[in-house]
Design a protein around this motif. Structure first.
Motif, PDB file in Angstrom:
ATOM      1  N   ALA A  96      -2.041  -1.985   2.134  1.00 38.04           N
ATOM      2  CA  ALA A  96      -0.934  -2.042   1.099  1.00 38.04           C
ATOM      3  C   ALA A  96      -0.201  -0.680   0.949  1.00 38.04           C
ATOM      4  CB  ALA A  96      -1.077  -2.550  -0.401  1.00 38.04           C
ATOM      5  N   LYS A  97       0.794  -0.488   0.877  1.00 35.39           N
ATOM      6  CA  LYS A  97       1.413   0.891   0.612  1.00 35.39           C
ATOM      7  C   LYS A  97       2.238   0.975  -0.562  1.00 35.39           C
ATOM      8  CE  LYS A  97       5.247   2.290   3.507  1.00 35.39           C
ATOM      9  NZ  LYS A  97       5.942   2.782   4.612  1.00 35.39           N
ATOM     10  N   GLY A  98       2.016   2.146  -1.281  1.00 36.94           N
ATOM     11  CA  GLY A  98       2.748   2.546  -2.478  1.00 36.94           C
ATOM     12  C   GLY A  98       3.226   4.085  -2.564  1.00 36.94           C
ATOM     13  N   THR A  99       3.493   4.494  -3.742  1.00 37.05           N
ATOM     14  CA  THR A  99       3.314   6.048  -4.010  1.00 37.05           C
ATOM     15  C   THR A  99       2.754   6.560  -5.243  1.00 37.05           C
ATOM     16  OG1 THR A  99       5.326   5.489  -5.405  1.00 37.05           O
ATOM     17  CG2 THR A  99       5.780   5.722  -3.097  1.00 37.05           C
ATOM     18  N   GLN A 100       1.899   5.631  -6.030  1.00 41.80           N
ATOM     19  CA  GLN A 100       1.305   5.885  -6.992  1.00 41.80           C
ATOM     20  C   GLN A 100      -0.249   5.943  -6.599  1.00 41.80           C
ATOM     21  OE1 GLN A 100       2.688   6.554 -10.044  1.00 41.80           O
ATOM     22  NE2 GLN A 100       4.559   6.247  -8.847  1.00 41.80           N
ATOM     23  N   TYR A 101      -0.984   6.994  -7.165  1.00 36.39           N
ATOM     24  CA  TYR A 101      -2.436   6.984  -6.954  1.00 36.39           C
ATOM     25  C   TYR A 101      -3.057   5.965  -7.940  1.00 36.39           C
ATOM     26  CZ  TYR A 101      -7.114   9.284  -5.791  1.00 36.39           C
ATOM     27  OH  TYR A 101      -8.074   9.611  -5.353  1.00 36.39           O
ATOM     28  N   SER A 102      -3.079   4.657  -7.678  1.00 32.68           N
ATOM     29  CA  SER A 102      -3.405   3.591  -8.379  1.00 32.68           C
ATOM     30  C   SER A 102      -4.293   2.595  -7.768  1.00 32.68           C
ATOM     31  CB  SER A 102      -2.212   3.053  -8.840  1.00 32.68           C
ATOM     32  OG  SER A 102      -2.126   1.891  -9.438  1.00 32.68           O
ATOM     33  N   THR A 103      -4.921   1.711  -8.518  1.00 27.87           N
ATOM     34  CA  THR A 103      -5.899   0.652  -8.091  1.00 27.87           C
ATOM     35  C   THR A 103      -4.915  -0.592  -8.411  1.00 27.87           C
ATOM     36  OG1 THR A 103      -6.862   0.560 -10.138  1.00 27.87           O
ATOM     37  CG2 THR A 103      -7.779   1.912  -8.593  1.00 27.87           C
ATOM     38  N   ALA A 104      -3.927  -0.758  -9.128  1.00 31.12           N
ATOM     39  CA  ALA A 104      -3.475  -1.815  -9.501  1.00 31.12           C
ATOM     40  C   ALA A 104      -2.246  -2.533  -8.334  1.00 31.12           C
ATOM     41  CB  ALA A 104      -2.296  -1.600 -10.631  1.00 31.12           C
ATOM     42  N   VAL A 105      -2.506  -3.619  -8.162  1.00 30.95           N
ATOM     43  CA  VAL A 105      -1.688  -4.611  -7.173  1.00 30.95           C
ATOM     44  C   VAL A 105      -0.298  -4.298  -7.336  1.00 30.95           C
ATOM     45  CG1 VAL A 105      -1.178  -6.663  -6.462  1.00 30.95           C
ATOM     46  CG2 VAL A 105      -3.529  -6.037  -6.940  1.00 30.95           C
ATOM     47  N   LEU A 106       0.299  -4.145  -8.585  1.00 31.64           N
ATOM     48  CA  LEU A 106       1.703  -4.226  -8.774  1.00 31.64           C
ATOM     49  C   LEU A 106       2.318  -2.833  -8.472  1.00 31.64           C
ATOM     50  CD1 LEU A 106       2.178  -5.998 -12.318  1.00 31.64           C
ATOM     51  CD2 LEU A 106       2.623  -6.947  -9.810  1.00 31.64           C
ATOM     52  N   ASP A 107       1.578  -1.547  -8.248  1.00 29.66           N
ATOM     53  CA  ASP A 107       1.886  -0.544  -7.958  1.00 29.66           C
ATOM     54  C   ASP A 107       2.186  -0.079  -6.482  1.00 29.66           C
ATOM     55  OD1 ASP A 107       0.159   1.297 -10.270  1.00 29.66           O
ATOM     56  OD2 ASP A 107       2.236   0.714 -10.546  1.00 29.66           O
ATOM     57  N   TYR A 108       2.004  -1.451  -5.553  1.00 29.26           N
ATOM     58  CA  TYR A 108       1.916  -1.247  -4.424  1.00 29.26           C
ATOM     59  C   TYR A 108       3.390  -2.166  -3.807  1.00 29.26           C
ATOM     60  CZ  TYR A 108      -2.486   1.241  -4.048  1.00 29.26           C
ATOM     61  OH  TYR A 108      -3.319   2.280  -4.151  1.00 29.26           O
ATOM     62  N   THR A 109       4.061  -1.559  -2.959  1.00 31.28           N
ATOM     63  CA  THR A 109       5.410  -2.279  -2.719  1.00 31.28           C
ATOM     64  C   THR A 109       5.304  -2.989  -1.178  1.00 31.28           C
ATOM     65  OG1 THR A 109       6.226  -0.301  -1.999  1.00 31.28           O
ATOM     66  CG2 THR A 109       6.708  -0.748  -4.272  1.00 31.28           C
ATOM     67  N   SER A 110       4.391  -2.612  -0.487  1.00 33.75           N
ATOM     68  CA  SER A 110       4.662  -3.361   1.071  1.00 33.75           C
ATOM     69  C   SER A 110       3.248  -3.728   1.205  1.00 33.75           C
ATOM     70  CB  SER A 110       4.985  -2.339   2.032  1.00 33.75           C
ATOM     71  OG  SER A 110       6.315  -1.783   1.782  1.00 33.75           O
ATOM     72  N   TRP A 111       3.075  -4.743   1.842  1.00 38.72           N
ATOM     73  CA  TRP A 111       1.928  -5.634   1.994  1.00 38.72           C
ATOM     74  C   TRP A 111       1.785  -6.211   3.448  1.00 38.72           C
ATOM     75  CZ3 TRP A 111      -2.057  -5.924  -1.333  1.00 38.72           C
ATOM     76  CH2 TRP A 111      -1.891  -5.198  -2.868  1.00 38.72           C
ATOM     77  N   GLY A 112       0.581  -6.343   4.023  1.00 40.59           N
ATOM     78  CA  GLY A 112       0.487  -6.832   5.128  1.00 40.59           C
ATOM     79  C   GLY A 112       0.244  -8.354   5.029  1.00 40.59           C
ATOM     80  N   GLN A 113      -0.157  -8.957   6.050  1.00 42.96           N
ATOM     81  CA  GLN A 113      -0.388 -10.498   5.998  1.00 42.96           C
ATOM     82  C   GLN A 113      -1.707 -10.893   5.581  1.00 42.96           C
ATOM     83  OE1 GLN A 113      -0.134  -8.611   8.636  1.00 42.96           O
ATOM     84  NE2 GLN A 113      -1.972  -9.660   9.949  1.00 42.96           N
ATOM     85  N   GLY A 114      -2.658  -9.816   5.852  1.00 42.52           N
ATOM     86  CA  GLY A 114      -4.221 -10.203   5.452  1.00 42.52           C
ATOM     87  C   GLY A 114      -4.635 -10.501   6.896  1.00 42.52           C
ATOM     88  N   THR A 115      -6.133  -9.826   6.782  1.00 40.99           N
ATOM     89  CA  THR A 115      -6.995 -10.417   7.958  1.00 40.99           C
ATOM     90  C   THR A 115      -8.266 -10.765   7.478  1.00 40.99           C
ATOM     91  OG1 THR A 115      -7.890  -9.475   9.978  1.00 40.99           O
ATOM     92  CG2 THR A 115      -7.965  -8.140   8.165  1.00 40.99           C
ATOM     93  N   GLN A 116      -8.844 -12.165   7.819  1.00 36.54           N
ATOM     94  CA  GLN A 116      -9.892 -12.650   7.350  1.00 36.54           C
ATOM     95  C   GLN A 116     -11.152 -11.793   7.742  1.00 36.54           C
ATOM     96  OE1 GLN A 116     -10.241 -15.565   5.510  1.00 36.54           O
ATOM     97  NE2 GLN A 116     -12.240 -14.990   5.205  1.00 36.54           N
ATOM     98  N   VAL A 117     -11.898 -11.734   6.779  1.00 39.20           N
ATOM     99  CA  VAL A 117     -13.511 -11.364   7.029  1.00 39.20           C
ATOM    100  C   VAL A 117     -14.374 -12.218   6.677  1.00 39.20           C
ATOM    101  CG1 VAL A 117     -15.193  -9.610   6.654  1.00 39.20           C
ATOM    102  CG2 VAL A 117     -12.946  -8.890   6.833  1.00 39.20           C
ATOM    103  N   THR A 118     -15.502 -12.872   7.359  1.00 41.97           N
ATOM    104  CA  THR A 118     -16.272 -13.828   7.209  1.00 41.97           C
ATOM    105  C   THR A 118     -17.637 -13.214   7.180  1.00 41.97           C
ATOM    106  OG1 THR A 118     -14.772 -15.469   7.182  1.00 41.97           O
ATOM    107  CG2 THR A 118     -17.236 -16.140   7.215  1.00 41.97           C
TER     108      THR A 118
END
Length: 121
Positions: A96-118
């Motif tokens: 994810a990409k954002g501009t806040q030095y934050s651990t909160a999901v809502l502070d990130y504005t761009s996301w990838g589609q995800g990659t599975q780790v098993t």
């Protein structure tokens, strides 16, 4: 919304390692913060690590500290090295990409589609 592209997920035995990569189209501005999160089945999205692009300052969750490492790979990509993996690390991992030095999901504005780790026991 600019989407990020993750790669590097897969299946591994407990104790193994994986290296996840995240590419950002265009460029990553110096004011950006890049983060990694994960989401296991039936659970919320969990913060793992972040890096402020201009200073390289990093922050880790307790579950990631000592086992996972976030790094700049290039001017437009970031990696997450996963070591000493455990079955409970099984999840979809998101960049994810954002501009806040934050651990909160809502502070990130761009996301990838995800990659599975098993991780198998």
């Amino acid at each position: 919304q600019v989407h990020l592209v993750e790669s590097g997920g897969g299946s591994v035995q407990a104790g193994g390692s994986l290296r996840l990569s995240c590419a950002a189209p265009g460029r990553i501005y110096s004011s950006s913060v890049m983060g990694w999160f994960r989401q296991a089945p039936r659970k919320g999205r969990e913060f793992l690590a972040l890096i402020r692009w201009n200073t390289g300052r990093t922050l880790y969750s307790d579950s990631a500290k000592g086992r996972f490492t976030i790094s700049k790979e290039s001017a437009t990509s970031v990696t997450l090295q996963l070591n000493a993996l455990k079955p409970e690390d099984t999840a979809v991992y998101y960049c994810a990409k954002g501009t806040q030095y934050s651990t909160a999901v809502l502070d990130y504005t761009s996301w990838g589609q995800g990659t599975q780790v098993t991780v198998a026991s």
